[in-house]
Design a protein around this motif. Structure first.
Motif: not given
Length: 411
Positions: A254-264, A279-284, A368-376
């Protein structure tokens, strides 16, 4: 927002506040930092220092459910009995020494090595979901990011950890949604207690069967490891195992689902920051921390006053309920520079989204890991990502904050 502010009453059922609560949080921080909400019949605190202190102060109790449950004198008391049996054993609602004992056991299972070893499988799952998302586009080329990715990725990761078939998710999702109405303090669902009981009954029975099968045939999974976990010769009780499986599944997706949606949504609302991340994927890594701060999935946590004490010039009396507004604290101008701006390179970024001290979120490294991988992968794979027609809808919840729909064009 004018009428709400003029009334000086925090009302989370107000559609404007549900969609964008931050202007009202800003008002409360400046004018009424310890606010009595007539709607909630509870205190609402919003300043960073007050919020941080309240999350760790012994004058506040994390057991918010028992006082509410014991106050019920109608049929809701019987309806919620099956819910309370398990929720009272959730780590987030327990205090020392029981919290300490269970946390020590779970720390031996949810190790940094366990989470780090999941990066490749998470990337594979994201790749699979992105392929599916392309295949499932509507006639106009749009997709619902929440349905196609944000809901499924965290759920699949947790199900894989537990060695539970992914094909069971649609069934489990119904139970989780029903349970969320009660845990998330839904404000406009009249049948939330009955539905929460149904969700708890089904989910607990489901995990009880799986736990029994793992006792008979242990596997290399989290459930088997929880069964085997022991400190000073003592492990988790059967009900604690069931409750923890429910918590891991519910909290983990539930929490990570919301993190991903809110981030996008935050990136689409701030195209300069989207371009910056491309331009700077290292900022993930700093970007994920900023998404957690800017519009995090934990809108508030609830405590019950254990001892009379003063907060923000107001006397909080024993037994009163307090909504500790995490998302408000994360934009406190006394703590953060330019708090209303999204800055994916922000440092330092000491947000409070995962809690503090005793109740720091056990699942924070995995989220954090799921968000990092998915959003990158998302910003790299779909450089022309943008809104599609239709409205991004917010869930009916006071404790959690997340989207239920997010229509996008990929190309």
């Amino acid at each position: 927002m004018t009428s709400t502010v003029a009334a000086r009453n925090y009302d989370p059922t107000d559609p404007e506040i549900r969609e964008n609560p931050f202007p009202f949080y800003e008002y409360l921080q400046a004018k009424d930092p310890a606010h009595w909400s007539r709607t909630l019949k509870s205190w609402v605190i919003t300043r960073y220092d007050d919020v941080r202190k309240a999350t760790i102060a012994p004058a506040m109790s994390s057991d918010r459910l028992t006082p509410f449950y014991e106050s019920l004198k109608d049929e809701r008391h019987d309806i919620l009995s099956g819910v309370m049996r398990y929720l009272n054993l959730w780590l987030v609602f327990r205090a020392a020494p029981e919290h300490t004992r269970v946390r020590k056991l779970l720390n031996s299972v949810f190790t940094p090595a366990l989470v780090a070893g999941m990066q490749d499988s998470i990337a594979d799952t994201v790749d699979h979901l992105f392929h599916q998302m392309r295949e499932n586009r509507c006639a106009d080329g749009s997709v619902d990011f929440m349905r196609e990715v944000a809901v499924l990725l965290p759920a699949y990761v947790i199900l894989d950890m537990l060695s539970v078939p992914r094909s069971d998710f649609q069934m489990i999702k119904v139970w989780s949604d029903d349970l969320r109405l009660f845990i998330g303090s839904a404000q406009s669902e009249p049948d939330k207690y009955t539905r929460a009981r149904s969700g708890a009954d089904h989910m607990s029975a489901y995990f009880r069967r799986i736990i029994q099968s793992r006792r008979e045939q242990p596997a290399d999974d989290v459930i088997s490891k929880m069964i085997a976990a022991s400190v000073d010769g003592n492990g988790l009780t059967e009900d604690e195992l069931v409750a923890t499986c429910m918590l891991v599944l519910f909290g983990g997706h539930e929490t990570t689902t919301s993190l991903l949606g809110n981030a996008v949504k935050a990136l689409l609302d701030h195209p300069d920051q989207l371009q910056r991340l491309q331009a700077h994927p290292e900022l993930i890594e700093s970007a994920v921390e900023e998404f957690l701060r800017f519009d995090g999935p934990v809108n508030s946590i609830v405590r019950v006053v254990a001892v009379d004490h003063e907060v923000g010039g107001q006397l909080f009396k024993k037994g009163e309920r307090v909504f500790i507004m995490i998302n408000a604290a994360n934009r406190d101008p006394n703590r953060f520079e330019r708090p209303q701006e999204l800055d994916i390179g922000r440092t330092p970024n000491r947000h409070l989204t995962f809690g503090q001290g005793l109740h720091f979120c056990l699942g924070a490294p995995l989220a954090r890991l799921e968000a990092k991988v998915c959003l990158s992968m998302l910003v790299k794979r779909f450089p022309n990502l943008r809104y599609a027609p239709g409205k991004a809808e917010w869930m009916d919840a006071l404790v959690m904050r997340g989207l239920t729909t997010l229509p996008l064009y990929l190309d």
